[in-house]
Scaffold this active site. Structure first.
Site, PDB file in Angstrom:
ATOM      1  N   ARG A   1      11.834   3.256   0.806  1.00 24.76           N
ATOM      2  CA  ARG A   1      11.601   2.318   1.908  1.00 24.76           C
ATOM      3  C   ARG A   1      12.836   1.438   2.025  1.00 24.76           C
ATOM      4  NH1 ARG A   1       6.487  -1.257   3.480  1.00 24.76           N
ATOM      5  NH2 ARG A   1       5.860   0.820   4.106  1.00 24.76           N
TER       6      ARG A   1
ATOM      7  N   ARG B   1       0.803  -1.242   0.000  1.00 26.64           N
ATOM      8  CA  ARG B   1       0.000   0.000   0.000  1.00 26.64           C
ATOM      9  C   ARG B   1       0.826   1.278   0.000  1.00 26.64           C
ATOM     10  NH1 ARG B   1      -2.732  -3.383   2.694  1.00 26.64           N
ATOM     11  NH2 ARG B   1      -0.816  -4.586   2.810  1.00 26.64           N
ATOM     12  N   THR B   2       1.970   1.282   0.669  1.00 25.82           N
ATOM     13  CA  THR B   2       2.752   2.526   0.671  1.00 25.82           C
ATOM     14  C   THR B   2       3.285   2.793  -0.733  1.00 25.82           C
ATOM     15  OG1 THR B   2       3.375   1.999   2.934  1.00 25.82           O
ATOM     16  CG2 THR B   2       4.563   3.809   1.880  1.00 25.82           C
TER      17      THR B   2
ATOM     18  N   HIS C   1       7.960   5.562  10.283  1.00 21.14           N
ATOM     19  CA  HIS C   1       7.105   5.499   9.087  1.00 21.14           C
ATOM     20  C   HIS C   1       6.245   6.773   9.143  1.00 21.14           C
ATOM     21  CE1 HIS C   1       4.969   4.049   5.727  1.00 21.14           C
ATOM     22  NE2 HIS C   1       4.592   2.847   6.144  1.00 21.14           N
TER      23      HIS C   1
ATOM     24  N   LYS D   1      26.670  -4.587  -8.180  1.00 18.17           N
ATOM     25  CA  LYS D   1      28.060  -4.539  -8.684  1.00 18.17           C
ATOM     26  C   LYS D   1      28.978  -3.841  -7.694  1.00 18.17           C
ATOM     27  CE  LYS D   1      26.372  -2.763 -12.612  1.00 18.17           C
ATOM     28  NZ  LYS D   1      26.362  -2.098 -13.916  1.00 18.17           N
TER      29      LYS D   1
HETATM   30  N1   CP Z   1       1.137   0.128   6.031  1.00 14.48           N
HETATM   31  C1   CP Z   1       2.145  -0.179   5.210  1.00 14.48           C
HETATM   32  O1   CP Z   1       3.249   0.395   5.297  1.00 14.48           O
HETATM   33  O2   CP Z   1       1.853  -1.172   4.305  1.00 14.48           O
HETATM   34  P1   CP Z   1       2.821  -1.742   3.194  1.00 14.48           P
HETATM   35  O3   CP Z   1       3.966  -2.417   3.919  1.00 14.48           O
HETATM   36  O4   CP Z   1       2.006  -2.677   2.356  1.00 14.48           O
HETATM   37  O5   CP Z   1       3.344  -0.567   2.402  1.00 14.48           O
END
Ligand code: CP
Length: 331
Positions: A113, A63-64, A146, A92
């Protein structure tokens, strides 16, 4: 060559204050009204059609990733992605710092991420000293932070309590693996911006919140309790925030030794909860959130997921300074 001025990075929840949170909630509410007409959507698509974003997601995400990608598309941005460092020149031997500096040569923003705590901050500091500083957005950094999830959580809470005095004065019950859950850390941080809050942390002994969260809440005079009694906490909750066990951070399969079933929200628990309470989860879920709960009007997690997309649209307009092109209602 002359350096550009420092961009607005999104790195930690501690960078947000109450006026910013109130502003993002109002901006998000306003922007999502554009979704109701073709003209509105075409207007949004013109706002950032000249910008490009890189999505560098080397930890799994559904989702993120998709909500940021879709948010960028709603604003007309084009996006590139790397979802596995094994497909980049890191394979590499290129350092992650050099890889990210390379992205900044091609795009106007990096949304990342990573499993590495603190990496987003390090990259932002490096790019700020480079010829092409671009905004870095932390879309989840290991068990650390987050911040954009916390923003969408605040937006969801705000909407849920809009007719009930807002977030101030509410009791939020957070359940699960609170030690390694980055959403817990970021949301707890944002809740320090609200008045008369109470947070009840419910977890197995092994997964209690860290001292950094305790210290932050104490400094902000936020009342909090720690317990392993889920059912008692449910009776006083205005919002229950469920989380899954974060076993991707196990070193030797230690999660298997913890009885997590006592921290599952089951359909039969609903009768313990207030009629106006809300149930949230950053998702993905496992057994800790009974699917039978989905049909209950207090379940807000699917709405929360969609709120994430609109909150991220609002955030992108703010970062690129086009938020003034969204006319806000008078307060
Ligand atoms: N809530 C959330 O971060 O979901 P994902 O890990 O699917 O991005």
């Amino acid at each position: 060559m002359e350096r550009e001025s420092a961009p607005m990075h999104i790195l930690n929840s501690s960078q947000f204050d109450r006026p910013f949170l109130d502003y993002i909630c109002l901006l998000t509410d306003t922007i999502r009204r554009f979704d109701k007409s073709k003209e509105g959507l075409l207007y949004l698509r013109g706002l950032l059609a000249h910008k490009r974003a890189m999505l560098y997601f080397t930890q799994p995400s559904t989702r993120t990733f998709l909500s940021f990608q879709t948010a960028a598309q709603i604003l007309g941005m084009s996006t590139n992605e790397i979802r596995d460092s094994a497909t980049s020149s890191e394979r590499k031997g290129e350092s992650i710092e050099d890889s990210l500096q390379t992205f900044s040569s091609y795009v106007d923003m990096i949304i990342m991420r990573t499993a590495v705590p603190g990496l987003c901050n390090r990259i932002a500091a490096i790019l700020d000293e480079s010829e092409r500083p671009v905004p870095i957005i932390n879309a989840g950094s290991g068990p650390d932070e987050h911040p954009t999830q916390a923003l969408l959580d605040i937006y969801t809470l705000n909407r849920s309590f809009v007719r009930d005095g807002g977030i101030d004065g509410k009791t939020i019950v957070m359940v699960g693996d609170l030690k390694r859950g980055r959403t817990i850390r970021s949301l707890s941080g944002l809740l320090t911006n609200y008045q008369d809050m109470r947070i009840v942390f419910v977890s197995p002994t092994e997964y209690k919140i860290g001292d950094d969260i305790r210290t932050k809440l104490q400094k902000a005079n936020v009342r909090f309790d720690e317990t392993d009694q889920l059912q008692d906490a449910l009776t006083i909750a205005d919002a229950v925030y469920m989380t899954r066990v974060q076993d991707e951070y196990d070193t030797e399969g230690e999660s298997k030794k913890v009885d997590y079933s006592r921290f599952h929200l089951k359909f039969e628990h609903l009768k313990l909860m207030k009629e106006k309470s809300v149930i949230m989860h950053p998702l993905p879920r496992r057994a800790e959130l009974d699917v039978a709960i989905d049909a209950d009007p207090r379940a807000k997690y699917w709405r929360q997921e969609r709120n994430g997309m609109w909150t991220r649209v609002a955030l992108l307009t703010k970062i690129f300074g086009v938020d003034h092109k969204i006319v806000l209602p008078e307060l």
